[in-house]
Design a protein around this motif. Structure first.
Motif, short mmCIF file in Angstrom:
data_model
loop_
_atom_site.label_atom_id
_atom_site.label_comp_id
_atom_site.label_asym_id
_atom_site.label_seq_id
_atom_site.Cartn_x
_atom_site.Cartn_y
_atom_site.Cartn_z
N GLN A 1 0.85 -1.18 0.00
CA GLN A 1 0.00 0.00 0.00
C GLN A 1 0.89 1.24 0.00
OE1 GLN A 1 -2.69 -0.21 3.30
NE2 GLN A 1 -3.96 -1.78 2.36
N LEU A 2 0.73 2.07 -1.01
CA LEU A 2 1.56 3.27 -1.12
C LEU A 2 1.14 4.32 -0.10
CD1 LEU A 2 1.68 3.60 -5.02
CD2 LEU A 2 3.36 2.55 -3.51
N ASP A 3 2.09 5.16 0.24
CA ASP A 3 1.85 6.26 1.18
C ASP A 3 1.21 7.41 0.40
OD1 ASP A 3 1.93 8.35 2.96
OD2 ASP A 3 3.93 7.87 3.71
N PHE A 4 -0.04 7.76 0.77
CA PHE A 4 -0.74 8.83 0.05
C PHE A 4 -0.07 10.18 0.22
CE2 PHE A 4 -4.32 5.81 0.73
CZ PHE A 4 -4.59 5.55 -0.61
N LEU A 5 0.72 10.35 1.26
CA LEU A 5 1.38 11.63 1.51
C LEU A 5 2.75 11.72 0.85
CD1 LEU A 5 0.52 12.03 5.31
CD2 LEU A 5 -0.72 12.93 3.32
N LEU A 6 3.16 10.64 0.18
CA LEU A 6 4.48 10.63 -0.45
C LEU A 6 4.30 10.27 -1.92
CD1 LEU A 6 7.55 10.84 0.01
CD2 LEU A 6 7.57 8.38 0.45
N ASN A 7 4.38 11.26 -2.75
CA ASN A 7 4.12 11.08 -4.18
C ASN A 7 5.41 10.69 -4.90
OD1 ASN A 7 2.85 11.05 -6.65
ND2 ASN A 7 3.00 13.28 -6.96
N ASP A 8 5.87 9.47 -4.66
CA ASP A 8 7.13 9.06 -5.27
C ASP A 8 6.98 7.78 -6.10
OD1 ASP A 8 6.79 7.15 -3.30
OD2 ASP A 8 8.93 7.08 -2.79
N ARG B 1 6.31 7.20 -9.19
CA ARG B 1 7.00 7.19 -10.49
C ARG B 1 8.49 6.94 -10.30
NH1 ARG B 1 5.84 12.08 -14.50
NH2 ARG B 1 3.81 11.04 -14.39
N VAL B 2 9.07 7.58 -9.29
CA VAL B 2 10.50 7.37 -9.00
C VAL B 2 10.75 5.93 -8.56
CG1 VAL B 2 12.41 8.06 -7.50
CG2 VAL B 2 10.83 9.78 -8.41
N ARG B 3 9.87 5.42 -7.69
CA ARG B 3 10.04 4.06 -7.19
C ARG B 3 9.96 3.05 -8.34
NH1 ARG B 3 12.03 5.78 -3.77
NH2 ARG B 3 13.60 4.48 -4.76
N GLN B 4 8.99 3.23 -9.23
CA GLN B 4 8.86 2.31 -10.35
C GLN B 4 10.10 2.34 -11.23
OE1 GLN B 4 5.21 2.31 -12.60
NE2 GLN B 4 3.98 2.84 -10.80
N LYS B 5 10.70 3.51 -11.42
CA LYS B 5 11.91 3.60 -12.23
C LYS B 5 13.04 2.80 -11.60
CE LYS B 5 14.73 7.05 -11.84
NZ LYS B 5 15.39 8.38 -11.86
N TRP B 6 13.24 3.00 -10.29
CA TRP B 6 14.34 2.30 -9.63
C TRP B 6 14.07 0.81 -9.49
CZ3 TRP B 6 18.93 3.99 -9.75
CH2 TRP B 6 19.21 5.35 -9.70
N GLU B 7 12.81 0.43 -9.39
CA GLU B 7 12.49 -1.00 -9.38
C GLU B 7 12.83 -1.63 -10.72
OE1 GLU B 7 8.56 -1.82 -8.02
OE2 GLU B 7 8.87 -0.86 -6.06
#
Length: 421
Positions: free
Chosen positions: A359-366, A368-374
């Motif tokens: 479950q993603l953190d709604f207060l942390l809009n990252d 797109r960055v996470r998917q790139k590094w994954e």
């Protein structure tokens, strides 16, 4: 709860496993006192495993090399070879499976099996078949002790007694039938009971329980109270011959620790090894399809330990965990601005969640960055899997002398081939 009327379990423990594997692999070591050490060419470490020949001189596991040399001047020190032990473990299990199905692998040198009708009727014959199969197909140097009893706990204790029996160390067989109990138990020390460590033994003594006979006479609820949880009550039923099934455990963390070689005991050297250990832990996290949201770093320095934790977004890519390590290492440098000697390091990824439950953190809009590094981490994993070694990594990949970063000698966790990449 069911109380078996006959033996139903077998417990097998390989004798002096790491040292005996070394002797099996190198015939020049056979019959000689052998000590397995973390690093080659230094006495500033300890013997982490020793052969029966070394034990005859009083050498013990986790004994400083200098003390071992005093007891046994002719001891032969060999650097650890974790991948050799992993391969030996797999070969031995394969041979055991050809004789009897394995119920559970408890560690790299211990396992338990459920007995069929023939095994219950003639455990001596089963033990002899196992030992003959292992000797013929793997080698005669790696020996084992075997215990039989009504449940796993008693079989393990019988196995330990079998290891002590006879004129030579190990390679024994001990059978505790229900009708024989509790007599074999009552002669044991409290510390011989699995689950009674040093702290628990002190607590029992403070409560007026000095012997195994004292413990055996207690009531289940009293045992529960002494342990402060249901473990004590389960132990009571196990000691009294009931078929106690251990609850299923769930994965709680992924981590690695390492004693540092002398040349890496500076802050700079310790940091580089922490990066490698953390990368290995993140690879395991991904292979088993987990995410984590916490990093714990600890260091053993002179006269004390240092540790700190850091919360993370729900991640499993190398960039996220290595960036967190950078932040924690700033705290290390702030604590030791003039540097410090680091003897051991450890990294742990904790607070796990399955990939399908993330479950993603709604207060942390990252995201797109996470998917790139994954995607980057998955590409790196794919290349390393293709070549069966680390050919690419995020940052430099420079293992220390002796190697074995993330694939160290271990009794409790059996490394996989990927751990040695």
């Amino acid at each position: 709860m069911r109380k078996p009327e006959t033996i139903e379990r077998m417990y097998l423990d390989f004798d002096g496993f790491f040292a005996s594997v070394e002797q099996q692999a190198d015939r020049r070591l056979r019959g000689r006192p052998v000590g397995v050490v973390p690093f080659d060419g230094t006495d500033r470490t300890c013997v982490i495993a020793c052969s029966r020949e070394a034990k005859a001189f009083g050498v013990k596991n986790v004994m400083p090399v200098a003390e071992a040399r005093q007891l046994c001047p002719d001891i032969v020190l060999v650097p650890q070879k974790p991948d050799l032990y992993r391969r030996a473990h797999n070969a031995l299990l394969s041979e055991i499976q050809s004789v009897i199905p394995i119920d559970a692998v408890k560690s790299i040198d211990e396992l338990t099996c459920r007995l069929d009708g023939e095994g219950r009727r003639d455990p001596q014959h089963l033990a002899a078949r196992l030992k003959t199969t292992l000797a013929n197909n793997v080698g005669t140097v790696i020996t084992s002790s075997v215990g039989f009893a009504a449940n796993r706990q008693l079989a393990k204790m019988a196995c330990k007694e079998g290891k002590r029996s006879g004129a030579t160390y190990g390679n024994g067989v001990m059978i505790w039938r229900p009708e024989d109990l509790p007599a074999p138990l009552l002669g044991l020390k409290l510390s011989d009971i699995p689950g009674v460590g040093e702290n628990m033994e002190r607590r029992l003594i403070r409560s007026g329980i000095y012997t195994t006979a004292d413990l055996y006479r207690l009531e289940p609820k009293h045992m529960r109270k002494l342990w402060n949880n249901v473990t004590g009550e389960r132990l009571w039923y196990a000691l009294h011959g009931y078929d106690v099934q251990a609850p299923l455990s769930s994965r709680g963390m992924f981590g690695h620790g390492r004693v540092l070689p002398p040349e890496s005991r500076s802050l700079a050297g310790a940091f580089e090894i922490c990066r490698l250990l953390l990368t290995k832990a993140a690879r395991r996290l991904r292979r088993e399809d987990y995410y984590c949201s916490g990093l714990w770093l600890w260091l053993a320095v002179r006269d004390r330990n240092w540790s700190a934790k850091m919360k993370l977004p729900i991640v499993h890519d190398d960039q996220a965990v290595l960036a967190a390590l950078d932040e924690l290492w700033k705290r290390v440098r702030a604590t030791y601005p003039r540097g410090v000697t680091v003897f051991r390091v450890g990294v742990t990824l904790y607070d796990l969640s399955r990939a399908g439950e993330r479950q993603l953190d709604f207060l942390l809009n990252d995201d797109r960055v996470r998917q790139k590094w994954e995607r980057v981490s998955n590409a790196v994993d794919g290349l390393n899997a293709r070549y069966g070694k680390t050919v690419t990594s995020l940052g430099m990949w420079k293992p220390p002398a002796g190697g074995h970063v993330g694939g160290k000698i271990s009794y409790t966790r059996i490394p996989t081939a990927e751990d040695f990449w």
